[in-house]
Each structure stands twice: as structure tokens, then as C-alpha cells.
Design a protein around this motif. Sequence first.
Motif, PDB file in Angstrom:
ATOM      1  N   PRO A   1       1.458  -1.076  -0.053  1.00 50.55           N
ATOM      2  CA  PRO A   1      -0.063   0.046  -0.011  1.00 50.55           C
ATOM      3  C   PRO A   1       0.550   1.056  -0.048  1.00 50.55           C
ATOM      4  CG  PRO A   1      -0.827  -1.572   2.109  1.00 50.55           C
ATOM      5  CD  PRO A   1       0.826  -1.826   1.610  1.00 50.55           C
ATOM      6  N   LEU A   2       2.083   1.236   0.530  1.00 48.52           N
ATOM      7  CA  LEU A   2       2.739   2.184   0.638  1.00 48.52           C
ATOM      8  C   LEU A   2       3.549   2.213  -0.319  1.00 48.52           C
ATOM      9  CD1 LEU A   2       3.896   5.152   2.136  1.00 48.52           C
ATOM     10  CD2 LEU A   2       6.037   3.341   2.784  1.00 48.52           C
ATOM     11  N   ALA A   3       4.096   1.808  -1.602  1.00 53.78           N
ATOM     12  CA  ALA A   3       4.258   1.969  -2.377  1.00 53.78           C
ATOM     13  C   ALA A   3       3.660   2.340  -3.971  1.00 53.78           C
ATOM     14  CB  ALA A   3       4.797   0.572  -2.708  1.00 53.78           C
ATOM     15  N   ASP A   4       2.101   1.824  -2.871  1.00 52.02           N
ATOM     16  CA  ASP A   4       1.523   1.847  -4.327  1.00 52.02           C
ATOM     17  C   ASP A   4       1.260   3.404  -3.717  1.00 52.02           C
ATOM     18  OD1 ASP A   4       1.050   0.059  -5.109  1.00 52.02           O
ATOM     19  OD2 ASP A   4      -0.627  -0.872  -4.167  1.00 52.02           O
ATOM     20  N   LYS A   5       1.214   4.096  -2.873  1.00 53.65           N
ATOM     21  CA  LYS A   5       0.789   5.127  -2.990  1.00 53.65           C
ATOM     22  C   LYS A   5       1.560   6.764  -3.240  1.00 53.65           C
ATOM     23  CE  LYS A   5      -3.187   5.783  -0.262  1.00 53.65           C
ATOM     24  NZ  LYS A   5      -4.196   7.139  -0.398  1.00 53.65           N
ATOM     25  N   LEU A   6       2.666   6.230  -3.012  1.00 50.87           N
ATOM     26  CA  LEU A   6       4.344   6.388  -3.359  1.00 50.87           C
ATOM     27  C   LEU A   6       5.161   6.516  -5.011  1.00 50.87           C
ATOM     28  CD1 LEU A   6       6.772   6.315  -0.283  1.00 50.87           C
ATOM     29  CD2 LEU A   6       5.244   8.099  -1.180  1.00 50.87           C
ATOM     30  N   GLY A   7       4.500   5.631  -5.737  1.00 50.57           N
ATOM     31  CA  GLY A   7       4.454   4.958  -6.689  1.00 50.57           C
ATOM     32  C   GLY A   7       5.979   4.424  -7.231  1.00 50.57           C
ATOM     33  N   ALA A   8       6.127   3.486  -5.655  1.00 47.95           N
ATOM     34  CA  ALA A   8       7.829   2.987  -5.878  1.00 47.95           C
ATOM     35  C   ALA A   8       8.152   1.821  -6.465  1.00 47.95           C
ATOM     36  CB  ALA A   8       8.369   3.358  -4.171  1.00 47.95           C
ATOM     37  N   ALA A   9       9.103   1.476  -6.245  1.00 50.88           N
ATOM     38  CA  ALA A   9       9.527  -0.178  -6.552  1.00 50.88           C
ATOM     39  C   ALA A   9      10.042  -0.387  -5.246  1.00 50.88           C
ATOM     40  CB  ALA A   9      11.258  -0.157  -7.364  1.00 50.88           C
ATOM     41  N   LEU A  10       9.441  -1.913  -5.050  1.00 48.30           N
ATOM     42  CA  LEU A  10       9.530  -2.715  -3.691  1.00 48.30           C
ATOM     43  C   LEU A  10      11.433  -3.129  -3.999  1.00 48.30           C
ATOM     44  CD1 LEU A  10       6.611  -5.002  -3.046  1.00 48.30           C
ATOM     45  CD2 LEU A  10       7.685  -2.644  -1.751  1.00 48.30           C
ATOM     46  N   GLY A  11      11.671  -3.267  -3.115  1.00 47.54           N
ATOM     47  CA  GLY A  11      13.192  -3.670  -2.329  1.00 47.54           C
ATOM     48  C   GLY A  11      13.326  -4.416  -1.218  1.00 47.54           C
ATOM     49  N   ALA A  12      14.129  -5.372  -0.963  1.00 48.60           N
ATOM     50  CA  ALA A  12      14.199  -6.275  -0.138  1.00 48.60           C
ATOM     51  C   ALA A  12      15.320  -6.095   0.492  1.00 48.60           C
ATOM     52  CB  ALA A  12      13.891  -7.955   0.537  1.00 48.60           C
TER      53      ALA A  12
ATOM     54  N   ASP B   1       6.594   1.206  15.873  1.00 52.73           N
ATOM     55  CA  ASP B   1       6.082  -0.364  14.915  1.00 52.73           C
ATOM     56  C   ASP B   1       5.812  -0.134  13.923  1.00 52.73           C
ATOM     57  OD1 ASP B   1       5.038  -1.859  14.759  1.00 52.73           O
ATOM     58  OD2 ASP B   1       3.118  -2.230  16.586  1.00 52.73           O
ATOM     59  N   LEU B   2       6.284  -0.603  13.275  1.00 50.57           N
ATOM     60  CA  LEU B   2       6.494   0.006  11.584  1.00 50.57           C
ATOM     61  C   LEU B   2       4.774  -0.712  11.857  1.00 50.57           C
ATOM     62  CD1 LEU B   2       6.056  -3.140   9.656  1.00 50.57           C
ATOM     63  CD2 LEU B   2       8.961  -2.946  10.870  1.00 50.57           C
ATOM     64  N   PHE B   3       4.422  -2.123  12.086  1.00 54.04           N
ATOM     65  CA  PHE B   3       2.291  -2.126  12.097  1.00 54.04           C
ATOM     66  C   PHE B   3       1.701  -1.537  11.909  1.00 54.04           C
ATOM     67  CE2 PHE B   3       5.276  -6.254  12.857  1.00 54.04           C
ATOM     68  CZ  PHE B   3       4.840  -6.337  11.343  1.00 54.04           C
ATOM     69  N   ALA B   4       2.478   0.014  13.674  1.00 50.14           N
ATOM     70  CA  ALA B   4       1.343   0.720  13.429  1.00 50.14           C
ATOM     71  C   ALA B   4       1.315   2.378  12.381  1.00 50.14           C
ATOM     72  CB  ALA B   4       1.256   1.334  14.520  1.00 50.14           C
ATOM     73  N   ALA B   5       2.783   2.396  12.301  1.00 49.91           N
ATOM     74  CA  ALA B   5       3.623   3.998  11.672  1.00 49.91           C
ATOM     75  C   ALA B   5       3.534   3.512  10.163  1.00 49.91           C
ATOM     76  CB  ALA B   5       5.397   3.642  11.830  1.00 49.91           C
ATOM     77  N   VAL B   6       3.545   2.117   9.205  1.00 52.37           N
ATOM     78  CA  VAL B   6       3.087   2.407   7.742  1.00 52.37           C
ATOM     79  C   VAL B   6       1.975   2.372   7.089  1.00 52.37           C
ATOM     80  CG1 VAL B   6       3.974   1.524   5.920  1.00 52.37           C
ATOM     81  CG2 VAL B   6       5.466   1.511   7.662  1.00 52.37           C
TER      82      VAL B   6
ATOM     83  N   VAL C   1       0.280   5.742   5.096  1.00 47.89           N
ATOM     84  CA  VAL C   1      -0.285   5.636   4.574  1.00 47.89           C
ATOM     85  C   VAL C   1      -1.745   5.581   4.239  1.00 47.89           C
ATOM     86  CG1 VAL C   1      -1.554   3.836   3.203  1.00 47.89           C
ATOM     87  CG2 VAL C   1       0.961   2.778   3.128  1.00 47.89           C
ATOM     88  N   ALA C   2      -2.375   6.341   5.662  1.00 46.53           N
ATOM     89  CA  ALA C   2      -4.051   6.992   5.205  1.00 46.53           C
ATOM     90  C   ALA C   2      -3.326   8.516   5.561  1.00 46.53           C
ATOM     91  CB  ALA C   2      -4.206   6.498   6.879  1.00 46.53           C
ATOM     92  N   ALA C   3      -1.852   9.009   5.786  1.00 42.66           N
ATOM     93  CA  ALA C   3      -2.136  10.731   5.719  1.00 42.66           C
ATOM     94  C   ALA C   3      -1.235  10.422   3.819  1.00 42.66           C
ATOM     95  CB  ALA C   3      -0.609  10.941   6.545  1.00 42.66           C
ATOM     96  N   LEU C   4      -1.217  10.216   3.413  1.00 39.79           N
ATOM     97  CA  LEU C   4      -0.618   9.593   1.758  1.00 39.79           C
ATOM     98  C   LEU C   4      -2.200   9.870   1.498  1.00 39.79           C
ATOM     99  CD1 LEU C   4       2.416   7.982   1.439  1.00 39.79           C
ATOM    100  CD2 LEU C   4       2.696  10.228   1.254  1.00 39.79           C
TER     101      LEU C   4
END
Length: 312
Positions: free
Chosen positions: A218-229, A300-305, A309-312
Motif C-alpha cells: 500500500p505504501l509503495a502504491d501510494k508513492l509509485g515506488a519500487a519494492l526492495g528488500a 512499531d512499523l505495523f502501526a507507523a506504516v 499510508v493514511a496520511a498520504l
Amino acid sequence: MTTLIIAEHDNTALKASTLNTIAAAKRLGGDMHVLVAGGNCAAVAQAAAAVAGVARVLHADAAHYEAHLAENLAELVRSRVRSDAAYTHVLAPATAFGKNVLPRVAALLDASQVSDVIAIESADTFVRPFYAGNALARVQSKDAIKVLSIRTTAFDPVGAGGTAVIETLAAAADLGLSRLVGREVVKLERPELSAASIIVSGGRGLGAAEKFHAVLEPLADKLGAALGASRAAVDAGYAPNDYQVGQTGKIVAPQLYVAVGISGAIQHLAGMKDSKVIVAINKDAEAPIFQVADYGLVGDLFAAVPELVAAL
């Protein structure tokens, strides 16, 4: 003095890595020739001819170049360089393509390859990183022909505006030393990792493959970003190998790099620390990633991300 640049392409389009390599070649001065070898790749030769600063495009079109097998390409480069005394440098991007072809070229030319060049100080002096980017080496080559692989993130790509001559190059013989058995191409709905201007990366902190995708997509979709790891996430099976960023993965330098649940192991930092803006989200305030981050969020990333996304 003439530089030969081995073009990376897919027989249809010129890869962005070639444009970065041409930018590096400009620092050397002299003429720049681009070798486009492949099968039915006339469109690529035309694209290379339109790149600013290129003096000549050498177009070699044959069935045994279509798969870009290293043995055949290296022999083609060797024959061209040995037939023209003007060539002083051979360059290729330090991508999987360049790492496959260029060492063979260096061996055939009896030259010592200088790898991962990030700066060109003169025609014979170059800078390259080592110890995972924690130290830099200034290397002076006394070889008659300098063979360099270029770290593409260190040079801004050149643009269009060229009108180079396209020369048809006779194909060298098919050596028959290797053959392509098959190729599995991963089709991405998002930008290619090495060429993306925004990257969202996840680490072991995400805990599972399902959470990796549920949290980051969802974050990558909002930013038009590629996914990495990170490598840890790839090794754990959260993401495919194509997503790996780091010294043993892909070296990237996007405008924005968002590291989620990544502690910042040295091999990962080596692959992304040249990003223009780095944002880190991690619950460990002592995580090494915060040492290179421009913006850091401890939590906590599970809350922060999801909140982001909601803010974007």
C-alpha cells in the motif's frame, strides 16, 4: 584516445545503466564508441546514436548475440579493440550484465579490470569502494587498455541530443562454448528497482512474507515506488531475489529510499547509502540504519506504516 562502451540492452531498448556508463566515459575525454551487439536490435542502435556525446555506434546483429552470452560478446570486443589501436578504454556497467561479460574481455586483452569505479580522476586513475563501501581505493592502471566496470549510481545519466554515425560491425564467429537453455523473466507491475526514483524496502522486522506484502505494497502504491528488500528478508523467503538491495544484490541510489524494519547491516548500507533522502522506520533506536538516515522514526512499523499510508 577512444573509449568503447559495451551497451546493455534487451534487443528492444537501451538500458538506463548504459547512459550512466556513457556519463562516466565522458570524464575520460576523447571519442566515445558504443557497441550494440544483439539480435534484431536496430532500434537499440538508433537509440544509442541519439545519446549526447556518442561519436559512433558499432552495430553487430547476429543470432548468436541475441542472448548476450559472455563468451561471444567478449570475443567480439577483443577483435574490435585489437583491430583499432585508437582504443584505450573499455567500459561496461557494473550490473549483472557487465559482471558477466567484462572479466572475460579483460582476460582476452591481458588487462587488469578495475571494478565498481565511482570516480574518474584522469585517464589512468580511478576511485573504487571496498570493504562494503567503508573505504575508497585510488587505483592507477598502467595497462595499455583500461577495462572498467562503472557503478552506475555514481554518475548521472546523459541525455539525448546526439547524432552519432552507425557502423555495421561484422559478427565474429559463434564460439559455441555456451548456449541459452531458458530464461525466466520476472514481470514487475512497479518500476524496475535499479532505475526507480522511489524505493520502499522491507527487512526481517516484517516477520513474514504475507506481512511484507500487506504492509509495504500500500505504501509503495501510494508513492509509485519500487519494492526492495534486505538480504535477511530475501533469505527468510519474504521477497524474491530480484528485490534484494545491497552489496550482494542491487546497488541503488533513488531520490527517496524508505527502509522499513531494516536494521542496517553493512552489506545493505553499501547498496543504498547513496540515496538522496533516506527514511528509516524501526523499533530499535540503536539500529545502524539511523546512522545514515535523513529522517528516522522509532516505533512499531505495523502501526507507523498504515498511519503513513493514511496520511498520504
